[in-house]
Design an enzyme around this catalytic site. Structure first.
Site, short mmCIF file in Angstrom:
data_model
loop_
_atom_site.label_atom_id
_atom_site.label_comp_id
_atom_site.label_asym_id
_atom_site.label_seq_id
_atom_site.Cartn_x
_atom_site.Cartn_y
_atom_site.Cartn_z
N PHE A 1 69.29 -48.39 -2.65
CA PHE A 1 69.86 -49.60 -2.91
C PHE A 1 71.39 -49.38 -3.42
O PHE A 1 71.92 -48.38 -3.68
CB PHE A 1 69.14 -50.05 -4.45
CG PHE A 1 69.05 -49.17 -5.68
CD1 PHE A 1 70.32 -49.07 -6.21
CD2 PHE A 1 68.07 -48.59 -5.75
CE1 PHE A 1 70.45 -48.13 -7.50
CE2 PHE A 1 68.08 -47.70 -7.08
CZ PHE A 1 69.33 -47.41 -7.86
N CYS B 1 75.67 -53.86 -9.27
CA CYS B 1 74.76 -54.02 -10.46
C CYS B 1 73.91 -52.89 -11.06
O CYS B 1 73.96 -52.34 -11.99
CB CYS B 1 74.00 -55.30 -10.57
SG CYS B 1 74.95 -56.87 -10.63
N ARG C 1 80.12 -53.14 -2.69
CA ARG C 1 80.40 -52.39 -3.83
C ARG C 1 79.00 -51.64 -3.88
O ARG C 1 77.98 -51.99 -3.87
CB ARG C 1 80.42 -53.11 -5.20
CG ARG C 1 81.85 -53.72 -5.46
CD ARG C 1 82.10 -54.74 -6.45
NE ARG C 1 81.36 -55.91 -6.30
CZ ARG C 1 81.23 -56.89 -7.34
NH1 ARG C 1 81.91 -56.69 -8.39
NH2 ARG C 1 80.83 -58.25 -7.04
N GLN D 1 73.22 -49.75 -10.07
CA GLN D 1 73.54 -48.40 -10.48
C GLN D 1 74.46 -48.44 -12.03
O GLN D 1 74.11 -47.68 -12.86
CB GLN D 1 74.48 -47.82 -9.46
CG GLN D 1 75.13 -46.29 -10.09
CD GLN D 1 75.42 -45.30 -8.68
OE1 GLN D 1 74.74 -45.24 -8.00
NE2 GLN D 1 76.65 -44.89 -9.09
P1 NAD Z 1 83.96 -59.69 -9.61
O1 NAD Z 1 84.59 -58.35 -9.88
O2 NAD Z 1 83.36 -60.35 -8.45
O3 NAD Z 1 84.48 -60.89 -10.69
C1 NAD Z 1 85.20 -60.79 -11.70
C2 NAD Z 1 86.72 -61.56 -11.82
O4 NAD Z 1 86.99 -61.37 -12.97
C3 NAD Z 1 87.67 -60.72 -10.83
O5 NAD Z 1 88.12 -61.92 -9.97
C4 NAD Z 1 88.64 -60.33 -12.10
O6 NAD Z 1 89.96 -60.40 -11.41
C5 NAD Z 1 88.58 -61.49 -13.14
N1 NAD Z 1 89.07 -60.75 -14.45
C6 NAD Z 1 88.81 -59.65 -14.88
N2 NAD Z 1 89.54 -59.57 -16.26
C7 NAD Z 1 90.09 -60.95 -16.17
C8 NAD Z 1 90.79 -61.46 -17.14
N3 NAD Z 1 90.94 -60.69 -18.38
N4 NAD Z 1 91.33 -62.70 -17.24
C9 NAD Z 1 90.54 -63.44 -16.23
N5 NAD Z 1 90.09 -62.90 -15.14
C10 NAD Z 1 89.77 -61.64 -15.27
O7 NAD Z 1 82.48 -59.49 -10.67
P2 NAD Z 1 81.24 -59.99 -10.39
O8 NAD Z 1 80.13 -59.42 -9.49
O9 NAD Z 1 81.28 -61.73 -10.60
O10 NAD Z 1 80.52 -59.68 -11.88
C11 NAD Z 1 80.97 -60.27 -13.17
C12 NAD Z 1 79.96 -59.95 -14.17
O11 NAD Z 1 78.53 -60.51 -13.90
C13 NAD Z 1 79.58 -58.45 -14.29
O12 NAD Z 1 79.30 -57.98 -15.50
C14 NAD Z 1 78.44 -58.13 -13.63
O13 NAD Z 1 77.67 -57.07 -13.94
C15 NAD Z 1 77.40 -59.59 -13.77
N6 NAD Z 1 76.49 -59.74 -12.84
C16 NAD Z 1 76.74 -59.84 -11.29
C17 NAD Z 1 76.04 -60.08 -10.43
C18 NAD Z 1 76.40 -59.92 -9.11
O14 NAD Z 1 75.44 -59.94 -8.29
N7 NAD Z 1 77.56 -59.48 -8.64
C19 NAD Z 1 74.76 -60.66 -11.00
C20 NAD Z 1 74.51 -60.78 -12.09
C21 NAD Z 1 75.48 -60.44 -13.15
C1 UDX Z 2 70.70 -57.49 -8.53
C2 UDX Z 2 69.38 -58.23 -8.92
O1 UDX Z 2 68.17 -58.58 -7.97
C3 UDX Z 2 69.93 -59.36 -9.39
O2 UDX Z 2 68.73 -60.18 -10.21
C4 UDX Z 2 70.99 -59.18 -10.71
O3 UDX Z 2 71.50 -60.63 -11.16
C5 UDX Z 2 72.05 -58.63 -9.80
O4 UDX Z 2 71.68 -57.38 -9.44
P1 UDX Z 2 72.03 -57.78 -6.23
O5 UDX Z 2 72.41 -56.38 -6.41
O6 UDX Z 2 72.95 -59.05 -5.76
O7 UDX Z 2 70.82 -58.33 -7.10
O8 UDX Z 2 70.92 -57.70 -4.69
P2 UDX Z 2 69.29 -57.35 -4.83
O9 UDX Z 2 68.62 -58.30 -3.78
O10 UDX Z 2 68.77 -56.96 -5.98
O11 UDX Z 2 69.41 -56.06 -4.00
C6 UDX Z 2 70.08 -54.74 -4.30
C7 UDX Z 2 69.81 -53.40 -3.56
O12 UDX Z 2 68.70 -53.06 -3.29
C8 UDX Z 2 70.36 -53.93 -2.11
O13 UDX Z 2 71.08 -52.75 -1.74
C9 UDX Z 2 69.03 -54.10 -1.26
O14 UDX Z 2 69.30 -53.84 0.10
C10 UDX Z 2 68.27 -53.07 -2.00
N1 UDX Z 2 66.68 -53.44 -1.81
C11 UDX Z 2 66.51 -54.43 -2.28
C12 UDX Z 2 65.95 -52.67 -1.39
O15 UDX Z 2 66.30 -51.43 -0.85
N2 UDX Z 2 64.75 -52.78 -1.16
C13 UDX Z 2 64.02 -53.85 -1.66
O16 UDX Z 2 62.69 -53.89 -1.51
C14 UDX Z 2 64.97 -54.83 -2.15
#
Ligand code: NAD
Ligand code: UDX
Length: 465
Positions: free
Chosen positions: A275, A279, A349, A281
């Site tokens: 994976f 998120c 990422r 790791q």
């Molecule tokens: P991201 O890096 O794509 O976006 C974060 C943004 O915040 C960046 O554009 C950055 O420039 C901005 N930023 C940072 N510090 C700032 C500040 N002080 N003022 C204004 N802007 C600022 O990150 P993401 O993937 O959207 O994740 C955001 C949060 O949501 C994390 O905590 C992550 O763990 C969580 N999350 C992510 C996912 C996902 O699938 N990516 C899913 C659920 C939760």
């Molecule tokens: C994950 C959670 O699913 C989501 O609920 C949370 O908000 C953010 O983190 P995301 O990382 O965007 O979402 O994708 P996800 O579909 O969970 O896949 C994560 C990794 O696991 C990927 O690399 C995917 O290819 C891998 N994966 C997923 C597997 O190797 N096997 C599976 O059966 C499912």
């Protein structure tokens, strides 16, 4: 109870952008402003050319087109958006710390703290502040401390509202969530009112029974726990995939057999090259760090093994390629299909592809990479960031292509690292003919038809087969 009229979201990333686009779409009477310190990112969100949006996500372009500059705005004027808003979502990144205490495990909360300080400085009226970012349990108390020490008479309510969307399916996940979780101060009237106001926003499109409320600490911890459980399933099936390869069992058959048990269920049982994503790791490392800080070493060790198994799976995949290619890939051309951490996203990422590439480059392979949505610049940024070799050495050994048949020409082997649908429909006969023989395929996602590939002449290896 007053109605929310203006929302500000700090952080215009993979979560902030899509989440606010859906809120704006469903709540036309609320003005939603997404702000970010990164001017380039905001320019991309405002770009006329929708292929330039910083996040690739199916269905997102339509939402942006429909709502942008109506009730959805992207801006770098953070102070103005904070000042005007009744409700502020903090959706900034919370990466693993790369320095100091907790390096490599703890969440780096500097961006969260900066947001809290900026809100404290700018706010002149009462605000509801919402943790949308994934945070260690008990972060809300730190945010509260910063906000409550301003002495400007402004009152803040802090809620935790973690986001459960997965990339690649974000719009669907946001539109039809399994649940919405809201954690807040359930013991005070103000706390309950804040929870209700946020709940009302979601009720515009989410059935009320799917909106769960908890105390704030349960909500913060539930997000880390959900990701740990999901990742654990993948590490569990990946562990079994290694055993399948040793015993002639087939992991797809094992997954299907156990998934029919309604207590286990069929989802998240696809064995893979490991994976990735921003998120899993990070959040498990965070859980490990928190557990150790409470002296719960057994708990920490337990969850850490989910990560160790994932590291093993990535390494095992690369080693299998090397071993199968007669124990050397030195100056052999290997095509990597896919660089994103999963299909339907441009996000790389922690993608397994980065680590597989690094192992193969260490063995002096020549790599050609193709991904339909990831740019050449991003691919080089990812390998260079590891710091394993110089940028020049990476450039000499890795080439990025934007067309599949160029990518595979003259290669000894192909490794499928992302499960993009288009890979299934390639002209595999043409690919076979253009490769060195014997032609190997290592399918890190088990997406290709093994018997068809073998009939074409490939030496085909799936995961757990
Ligand atoms: P991201 O890096 O794509 O976006 C974060 C943004 O915040 C960046 O554009 C950055 O420039 C901005 N930023 C940072 N510090 C700032 C500040 N002080 N003022 C204004 N802007 C600022 O990150 P993401 O993937 O959207 O994740 C955001 C949060 O949501 C994390 O905590 C992550 O763990 C969580 N999350 C992510 C996912 C996902 O699938 N990516 C899913 C659920 C939760
Ligand atoms: C994950 C959670 O699913 C989501 O609920 C949370 O908000 C953010 O983190 P995301 O990382 O965007 O979402 O994708 P996800 O579909 O969970 O896949 C994560 C990794 O696991 C990927 O690399 C995917 O290819 C891998 N994966 C997923 C597997 O190797 N096997 C599976 O059966 C499912």
């Amino acid at each position: 109870m007053k109605k929310i009229q203006k929302i500000c979201c700090i952080g215009a990333g993979y979560v902030g952008g899509p989440t606010m686009a859906v809120i704006a779409d469903k709540c036309r009477d609320i003005q939603v402003t997404v702000v970010d310190v990164n001017q380039d990112r905001i320019n991309e969100w405002n770009s006329e050319d929708l292929s330039q949006l910083p996040v690739y996500e199916p269905g997102l372009d339509e939402l942006i087109l429909r709502n942008r500059n109506n009730n959805l705005f992207f801006s770098t004027d953070i102070d103005k958006a904070i000042d005007e808003a009744d409700m502020i979502f903090i959706s900034v990144n919370t990466p693993t710390k790369t320095y100091g205490i907790g390096k490599g495990k703890a969440a780096d909360l500097k961006y969260i703290e900066l947001c809290a300080r900026q809100i404290a400085k700018v706010a002149k009226s009462d605000k509801i502040v919402i943790e949308k970012s994934t945070l260690p349990v008990r972060t809300a108390s730190a945010i509260k401390n910063i906000l409550q020490n301003t002495n400007n008479g402004v009152s803040f309510q802090i809620l935790s509202n973690p986001e459960f969307l997965a990339e690649g399916t974000a719009i669907n996940d946001l539109t039809y969530p399994d649940r919405v979780l809201i954690g807040g101060d359930i013991h005070t009237e103000e706390g309950k009112q804040a929870i209700d106001l946020l709940s009302q926003i979601y009720q515009s499109w989410v059935p009320q029974e799917k909106i769960l409320t908890t105390n704030i600490w349960s909500s913060e911890l539930s997000k880390l726990t959900a990701n740990a459980f999901l990742a654990q399933r993948i590490s569990s099936i990946n562990a079994i995939s290694a055993l399948c390869e040793a015993t002639e069992a087939d992991v797809t058959e094992v997954s299907r057999a156990i998934g029919f048990d309604s207590r286990i269920g069929p989802k998240f049982l696809n064995a893979s090259v490991g994976f990735g994503g921003s998120c899993f790791q990070k959040d498990i490392l965070n859980l490990v760090y928190i557990s150790r800080s409470y002296h719960l070493d057994e708990v920490a060790d337990y969850w850490e093994h989910v990560i160790l198994m994932n590291d093993y799976q990535k390494r095992r995949f690369a080693e299998k390629i090397i071993k199968t290619l007669y124990n050397t890939v030195n100056d052999k051309k290997i095509a990597l299909l896919g660089w994103a951490f999963k299909k339907d996203t441009n996000d790389t990422r922690e993608s397994a592809a980065i680590y597989v590439a690094d192992y193969l480059l260490n063995e002096q392979a020549l790599l050609s990479v193709y991904d339909p949505k990831v740019t050449e610049g991003q691919i080089f940024t990812d390998v260079n960031r590891l710091g394993t070799r110089t940028e020049k050495e990476n450039e000499q050994r890795l080439q990025v292509h934007n067309e599949i048949y160029d990518t595979v020409k003259g290669t000894h082997a192909i490794a499928v690292l992302t499960e993009w649908d288009e890979f299934i429909d390639f002209d595999w006969k043409r690919i076979y003919e253009s490769m060195e023989k014997p032609a190997f395929v290592f399918d890190g996602r088990n997406i290709l038809n093994a018997s068809k590939m073998k009939a074409l002449g490939f030496i085909y290896h799936g995961i757990g087969k």
